[in-house]
Scaffold this active site. Sequence first.
Site, short mmCIF file in Angstrom:
data_model
loop_
_atom_site.label_atom_id
_atom_site.label_comp_id
_atom_site.label_asym_id
_atom_site.label_seq_id
_atom_site.Cartn_x
_atom_site.Cartn_y
_atom_site.Cartn_z
N ALA A 70 43.24 43.39 45.57
CA ALA A 70 44.64 42.99 45.70
C ALA A 70 45.49 44.25 45.67
O ALA A 70 45.06 45.28 45.14
CB ALA A 70 45.03 42.07 44.55
N GLY A 113 39.66 41.82 44.79
CA GLY A 113 39.97 40.78 45.77
C GLY A 113 39.25 41.02 47.10
O GLY A 113 38.99 40.07 47.85
N GLU A 116 36.03 39.52 46.61
CA GLU A 116 36.23 38.06 46.61
C GLU A 116 36.41 37.55 48.04
O GLU A 116 35.91 36.48 48.39
CB GLU A 116 37.42 37.71 45.72
CG GLU A 116 37.10 37.93 44.23
CD GLU A 116 38.30 37.80 43.33
OE1 GLU A 116 39.32 38.47 43.60
OE2 GLU A 116 38.24 37.03 42.35
N GLU A 136 38.70 44.76 38.09
CA GLU A 136 39.95 44.26 37.50
C GLU A 136 40.08 44.59 36.02
O GLU A 136 41.18 44.77 35.50
CB GLU A 136 40.06 42.73 37.70
CG GLU A 136 40.31 42.30 39.14
CD GLU A 136 39.05 42.08 39.96
OE1 GLU A 136 37.96 42.53 39.52
OE2 GLU A 136 39.15 41.46 41.03
N1 CAA Z 1 46.13 48.47 45.73
C1 CAA Z 1 47.06 49.32 46.19
N2 CAA Z 1 46.78 50.56 46.62
C2 CAA Z 1 45.49 50.95 46.57
C3 CAA Z 1 44.46 50.12 46.08
C4 CAA Z 1 44.83 48.82 45.67
N3 CAA Z 1 43.92 47.94 45.23
N4 CAA Z 1 43.29 50.79 46.15
C5 CAA Z 1 43.58 52.01 46.64
N5 CAA Z 1 44.90 52.10 46.91
C6 CAA Z 1 45.62 53.26 47.45
C7 CAA Z 1 45.75 54.36 46.42
O1 CAA Z 1 46.85 54.13 45.57
C8 CAA Z 1 45.93 55.56 47.31
O2 CAA Z 1 47.28 55.59 47.77
P1 CAA Z 1 48.07 57.00 47.87
O3 CAA Z 1 47.29 57.79 48.90
O4 CAA Z 1 49.43 56.58 48.33
O5 CAA Z 1 48.02 57.61 46.51
C9 CAA Z 1 45.05 55.24 48.53
O6 CAA Z 1 44.86 53.83 48.52
C10 CAA Z 1 43.69 55.89 48.48
O7 CAA Z 1 43.11 55.60 47.20
P2 CAA Z 1 42.59 56.72 46.18
O8 CAA Z 1 43.37 57.98 46.35
O9 CAA Z 1 42.54 56.11 44.81
O10 CAA Z 1 41.12 56.95 46.79
P3 CAA Z 1 39.81 57.37 45.98
O11 CAA Z 1 38.77 57.58 47.04
O12 CAA Z 1 40.10 58.46 45.02
O13 CAA Z 1 39.42 56.07 45.10
C11 CAA Z 1 39.03 53.72 44.75
C12 CAA Z 1 39.06 54.89 45.76
C13 CAA Z 1 37.92 53.94 43.74
C14 CAA Z 1 38.74 52.45 45.56
C15 CAA Z 1 40.39 53.63 44.03
O14 CAA Z 1 41.42 53.65 45.01
C16 CAA Z 1 40.56 52.39 43.21
O15 CAA Z 1 40.03 52.32 42.11
N6 CAA Z 1 41.32 51.39 43.71
C17 CAA Z 1 41.65 50.21 42.98
C18 CAA Z 1 40.49 49.23 42.97
C19 CAA Z 1 40.86 48.02 42.13
O16 CAA Z 1 41.15 48.11 40.95
N7 CAA Z 1 40.81 46.82 42.76
C20 CAA Z 1 41.12 45.58 42.09
C21 CAA Z 1 42.56 45.23 42.29
S1 CAA Z 1 43.02 43.79 41.38
C22 CAA Z 1 42.40 42.49 42.22
O17 CAA Z 1 41.83 42.64 43.27
C23 CAA Z 1 42.64 41.12 41.60
C24 CAA Z 1 42.55 39.96 42.51
O18 CAA Z 1 42.33 39.99 43.70
C25 CAA Z 1 42.79 38.65 42.03
#
Ligand code: CAA
Length: 262
Positions: A70, A113, A116, A136
């Site tokens: 998400a 997500g 999912e 998450e």
């Molecule tokens: N939402 C919004 N932006 C995101 C994102 C997300 N889930 N995942 C990555 N991005 C963005 C980052 O903020 C970054 O943006 P900027 O360049 O503007 O800073 C860009 O994408 C690239 O990401 P990273 O610089 O973090 O890339 P990385 O290679 O260093 O790391 C990653 C990759 C491990 C996937 C890391 O981005 C990460 O941990 N992302 C979040 C994953 C996460 O927690 N997902 C669960 C979300 S909650 C959910 O999904 C709940 C639900 O559906 C019900």
Amino acid sequence: MTQDGAFKDIITERGEDGVLLIRLNRPKALNALRTRLLEEIAEALLAAGDDGDVGCVVITGDDRAFAAGADIGEMQDKTPVDVVRDPRAAHWATIRTFRKPLVAAINGFCLGGGNELAMHCDILIAGRTASFGQPEINLGIIPGAGGTQRLTAMVGKSKAMRMILSGERITAEEACAAGLVAEVCEPELTLERAMTLARVIASKAPLAVELAKEAVLAASDGLVKDGLALERKAFALLFATEDRREGVRAFLEKRPPVFTGA
Ligand code: CAA
């Protein structure tokens, strides 16, 4: 191949072969599933459901990510009431009740997500370098689109617990061995393999295919119905916590979270 220019967060392509391809198109955000993106997937599926020429749908991302979850920025100011009233639930329901087969072609990150969404698909094809996770917990929340239920049904309790409680990712090979993924291939062949499989499926008798999907889902999704409602309530409840605020803030500030139990 015809393309539908009406979408922004997805690109759709339809060939003469009965296959609709949906590409998630937010590469800079690793295809994070903001509400608009989910809404566009739902719209594309509603149209595909009514289109007698579409026999199978393939959903894919890009080389770096299928989808990283998400959109965390969008979650920042949400309250539990917002979660309960969230239009996303209706978009997920459209995906869940889509009657034609969905094939996911997965390279790169398939998280939260995004995983999912992949698990809403009927067959998952993954590139060797893909990784799967439900991170998450690092945000002080839990999966909210069926992840606790479908992942457990697909990989078993112990592996699901490890992924959901630790946030650790698994490789494509592990995902395949655990039953989450049907096939692993070289990353540059992932989409091609998914499209070939989709074409085979689209060539079969449409009603037999639909009823086969419905029957298989009765075996897998039938087990998860009660759990889905429980997960949804828990997910909304967690939006009231300070730990959720801290988890989201920490991600956006690119630092580790400090959880306090509040
Ligand atoms: N939402 C919004 N932006 C995101 C994102 C997300 N889930 N995942 C990555 N991005 C963005 C980052 O903020 C970054 O943006 P900027 O360049 O503007 O800073 C860009 O994408 C690239 O990401 P990273 O610089 O973090 O890339 P990385 O290679 O260093 O790391 C990653 C990759 C491990 C996937 C890391 O981005 C990460 O941990 N992302 C979040 C994953 C996460 O927690 N997902 C669960 C979300 S909650 C959910 O999904 C709940 C639900 O559906 C019900």
